[in-house]
Scaffold this motif. Structure first.
Motif, PDB file in Angstrom:
ATOM      1  N   LEU A   1       1.280  -3.338  -5.259  1.00 46.06           N
ATOM      2  CA  LEU A   1       0.918  -3.704  -3.886  1.00 46.06           C
ATOM      3  C   LEU A   1      -0.581  -3.952  -3.772  1.00 46.06           C
ATOM      4  O   LEU A   1      -1.013  -4.902  -3.104  1.00 46.06           O
ATOM      5  N   ARG A   2      -1.385  -3.122  -4.427  1.00 45.31           N
ATOM      6  CA  ARG A   2      -2.833  -3.292  -4.374  1.00 45.31           C
ATOM      7  C   ARG A   2      -3.287  -4.579  -5.033  1.00 45.31           C
ATOM      8  O   ARG A   2      -4.319  -5.143  -4.660  1.00 45.31           O
ATOM      9  N   ARG A   3      -2.540  -5.051  -6.000  1.00 47.98           N
ATOM     10  CA  ARG A   3      -2.909  -6.286  -6.704  1.00 47.98           C
ATOM     11  C   ARG A   3      -2.454  -7.523  -5.945  1.00 47.98           C
ATOM     12  O   ARG A   3      -2.710  -8.641  -6.398  1.00 47.98           O
ATOM     13  N   ASN A   4      -1.782  -7.344  -4.831  1.00 50.89           N
ATOM     14  CA  ASN A   4      -1.314  -8.467  -4.017  1.00 50.89           C
ATOM     15  C   ASN A   4      -2.316  -8.680  -2.877  1.00 50.89           C
ATOM     16  O   ASN A   4      -2.287  -7.954  -1.878  1.00 50.89           O
ATOM     17  N   PRO A   5      -3.213  -9.659  -2.991  1.00 53.19           N
ATOM     18  CA  PRO A   5      -4.260  -9.825  -1.969  1.00 53.19           C
ATOM     19  C   PRO A   5      -3.712 -10.189  -0.595  1.00 53.19           C
ATOM     20  O   PRO A   5      -4.267  -9.783   0.429  1.00 53.19           O
ATOM     21  N   ILE A   6      -2.613 -10.951  -0.561  1.00 53.72           N
ATOM     22  CA  ILE A   6      -2.045 -11.350   0.728  1.00 53.72           C
ATOM     23  C   ILE A   6      -1.469 -10.139   1.452  1.00 53.72           C
ATOM     24  O   ILE A   6      -1.686  -9.950   2.654  1.00 53.72           O
ATOM     25  N   ALA A   7      -0.737  -9.303   0.703  1.00 57.13           N
ATOM     26  CA  ALA A   7      -0.170  -8.099   1.313  1.00 57.13           C
ATOM     27  C   ALA A   7      -1.271  -7.146   1.765  1.00 57.13           C
ATOM     28  O   ALA A   7      -1.176  -6.531   2.834  1.00 57.13           O
ATOM     29  N   MET A   8      -2.328  -7.020   0.971  1.00 55.84           N
ATOM     30  CA  MET A   8      -3.423  -6.124   1.346  1.00 55.84           C
ATOM     31  C   MET A   8      -4.181  -6.661   2.564  1.00 55.84           C
ATOM     32  O   MET A   8      -4.695  -5.886   3.367  1.00 55.84           O
ATOM     33  N   ALA A   9      -4.231  -7.988   2.695  1.00 59.81           N
ATOM     34  CA  ALA A   9      -4.846  -8.565   3.899  1.00 59.81           C
ATOM     35  C   ALA A   9      -4.038  -8.191   5.139  1.00 59.81           C
ATOM     36  O   ALA A   9      -4.596  -7.836   6.187  1.00 59.81           O
ATOM     37  N   GLY A  10      -2.702  -8.273   5.018  1.00 56.11           N
ATOM     38  CA  GLY A  10      -1.856  -7.848   6.130  1.00 56.11           C
ATOM     39  C   GLY A  10      -1.997  -6.369   6.427  1.00 56.11           C
ATOM     40  O   GLY A  10      -2.059  -5.965   7.596  1.00 56.11           O
ATOM     41  N   PHE A  11      -2.087  -5.551   5.363  1.00 55.46           N
ATOM     42  CA  PHE A  11      -2.254  -4.109   5.532  1.00 55.46           C
ATOM     43  C   PHE A  11      -3.584  -3.791   6.222  1.00 55.46           C
ATOM     44  O   PHE A  11      -3.651  -2.929   7.107  1.00 55.46           O
ATOM     45  N   THR A  12      -4.639  -4.494   5.829  1.00 53.79           N
ATOM     46  CA  THR A  12      -5.954  -4.286   6.449  1.00 53.79           C
ATOM     47  C   THR A  12      -5.928  -4.665   7.924  1.00 53.79           C
ATOM     48  O   THR A  12      -6.495  -3.961   8.776  1.00 53.79           O
ATOM     49  N   MET A  13      -5.259  -5.761   8.229  1.00 53.33           N
ATOM     50  CA  MET A  13      -5.161  -6.192   9.627  1.00 53.33           C
ATOM     51  C   MET A  13      -4.412  -5.155  10.460  1.00 53.33           C
ATOM     52  O   MET A  13      -4.798  -4.855  11.599  1.00 53.33           O
ATOM     53  N   ILE A  14      -3.344  -4.590   9.891  1.00 53.17           N
ATOM     54  CA  ILE A  14      -2.578  -3.560  10.601  1.00 53.17           C
ATOM     55  C   ILE A  14      -3.440  -2.323  10.829  1.00 53.17           C
ATOM     56  O   ILE A  14      -3.400  -1.711  11.903  1.00 53.17           O
ATOM     57  N   LEU A  15      -4.248  -1.951   9.829  1.00 49.79           N
ATOM     58  CA  LEU A  15      -5.128  -0.797   9.971  1.00 49.79           C
ATOM     59  C   LEU A  15      -6.141  -1.002  11.098  1.00 49.79           C
ATOM     60  O   LEU A  15      -6.447  -0.068  11.853  1.00 49.79           O
TER      61      LEU A  15
END
Length: 378
Positions: free
Chosen positions: A17-31
């Motif tokens: 999951l950490r290596r997926n930049p798109i998913a981490m962008a979504g996670f950051t936005m949710i945070l």
């Protein structure tokens, strides 16, 4: 050995999951959204309950609008921090916008702001001594005028302007974040409880129990989600808490279908048969051996359902069936200002729509990332 393997699979999924930049962008936005929701009234300009501090003379002011506020009186608040976070700070000060002020020898002259192009507001005179006592200030006579100016006059900026009731749009958007997260979290919890129980029982026991539960799932599945939510909302009544139940009672079907399919594929596995041979009860096998193996797909579908819950809540609020005014919700903000879309003030309806879009999009990105990270075949 099994615990070590589970931990290693969890670490591997987190690494993916950490290596997926798109998913981490979504996670950051949710945070970011989540921090705004948690901070609540402590960081908003309008810290009152439901961000509902109205000044009709400030109706429909453009983003970046600045105005002076004059504080007439202030009371000490005895509200607890928990109550402030949950409901907002009760308004203890009496203040109003002013166009100009003039410091006199023993009093201050202020002209109320009217909101018109040519201001012709009421002129009011307040004695310094009265202001000091009503605001419970400890001021020194030597610099009384400067302290009055510093303590009781403030220059306020409405970064996203005001709505038609003179409320701060940015504060209303921030208050709506808390509503969306709360509705999403509680409705997902309800749907998980119902969906996991129904899906696990149907998939594990099969037979007539499975036939009955699948029939129930198909009946609920065949009804359009929004229509079912509206029907439940009308039956339970309009209100904030009713939305949780209405949305949660419509989203359990997807969870039940996924859990049932996963349980059917697991019930014939060797470790399940071994548990039966060892004399374990059915409830223990389901809780200890079946459900832990279906958590991955459930997490993925929960992320998608969270986004759907936000959309459904916004739709209910838009139709007037969700949280009732003056509760700040994004759907209600769109409904209140939809008539401004064809005017120069279209941003009043567009901004909450943009807030909905980015939060839902973030959950979709995170859900896709979780799906790839939890894929055991990858």
């Amino acid at each position: 050995m099994k615990d070590q393997e589970s931990k290693s699979l969890l670490k591997l999924s987190i690494h993916r999951l950490r290596r997926n930049p798109i998913a981490m962008a979504g996670f950051t936005m949710i945070l970011i959204y989540l921090m705004v929701a948690i901070a609540g009234p402590f960081i908003r300009l309008d810290k009152t309950p439901k961000a509902n501090d109205q000044y009709l003379e400030l109706s429909i002011k453009r983003p970046g609008f600045k105005v002076l506020f004059f504080q007439v009186a202030n009371e000490v608040s005895e509200q607890s921090l928990w109550s402030q976070w949950l409901y907002g700070r009760e308004k203890t000060s009496q203040s109003f916008p002013i166009y100009r002020y003039e410091l006199l020898t023993d009093s201050i002259l202020v002209e109320r702001y009217t909101g018109d192009d040519v201001n012709n507001g009421e002129l009011l005179v307040y004695a310094y001594n009265d202001l000091v006592s009503s605001n419970q200030l400890e001021l020194h006579p030597s610099n009384l005028r400067e302290q009055i100016k510093k303590e009781l006059i403030s220059n306020t900026t409405f970064w996203l302007g005001t709505d038609r009731y003179g409320r701060d749009v940015l504060s209303r958007l921030m208050a709506g974040t808390w509503v969306s997260f709360t509705v999403g979290a509680i409705s997902i919890l309800i749907s998980l409880i119902i969906g996991i129980v129904v899906g696990a029982i149907a998939g594990y026991y099969r037979g007539r129990v499975d036939d009955l539960l699948v029939w129930l799932i198909n009946v609920v599945w065949s009804i359009p989600t929004l229509l079912l939510v509206i029907a439940i909302a009308l039956a339970l009544g309009k209100g904030f808490w009713q939305v949780f139940v209405a949305v949660g009672l419509t989203m359990w079907v997807e969870v039940a279908r996924v859990v049932r399919g996963q349980v059917i594929s697991l019930r014939e596995k060797e470790f399940i048969e071994a548990g039966k041979a060892l004399g374990y009860t059915h409830s223990r096998i389901i809780k200890k051996h079946v459900l832990p193996n279906v958590i991955g797909p459930v997490i993925v579908i929960s992320a998608a359902n969270f986004a759907s819950a936000i959309l459904v809540e916004a739709g209910l609020s838009f139709l007037g069936l969700g949280a009732q005014p003056p509760q700040a919700t994004w759907g209600k903000m769109i409904s209140e200002h939809k008539g401004y879309v064809i005017t120069g003030d279209a941003y009043l309806a567009i901004l909450p729509g943009v807030a909905i879009f980015f939060l839902v999009f973030a959950f979709v990105l995170l859900g896709n990332g979780l799906r790839d990270a939890l894929d055991t075949k990858a």
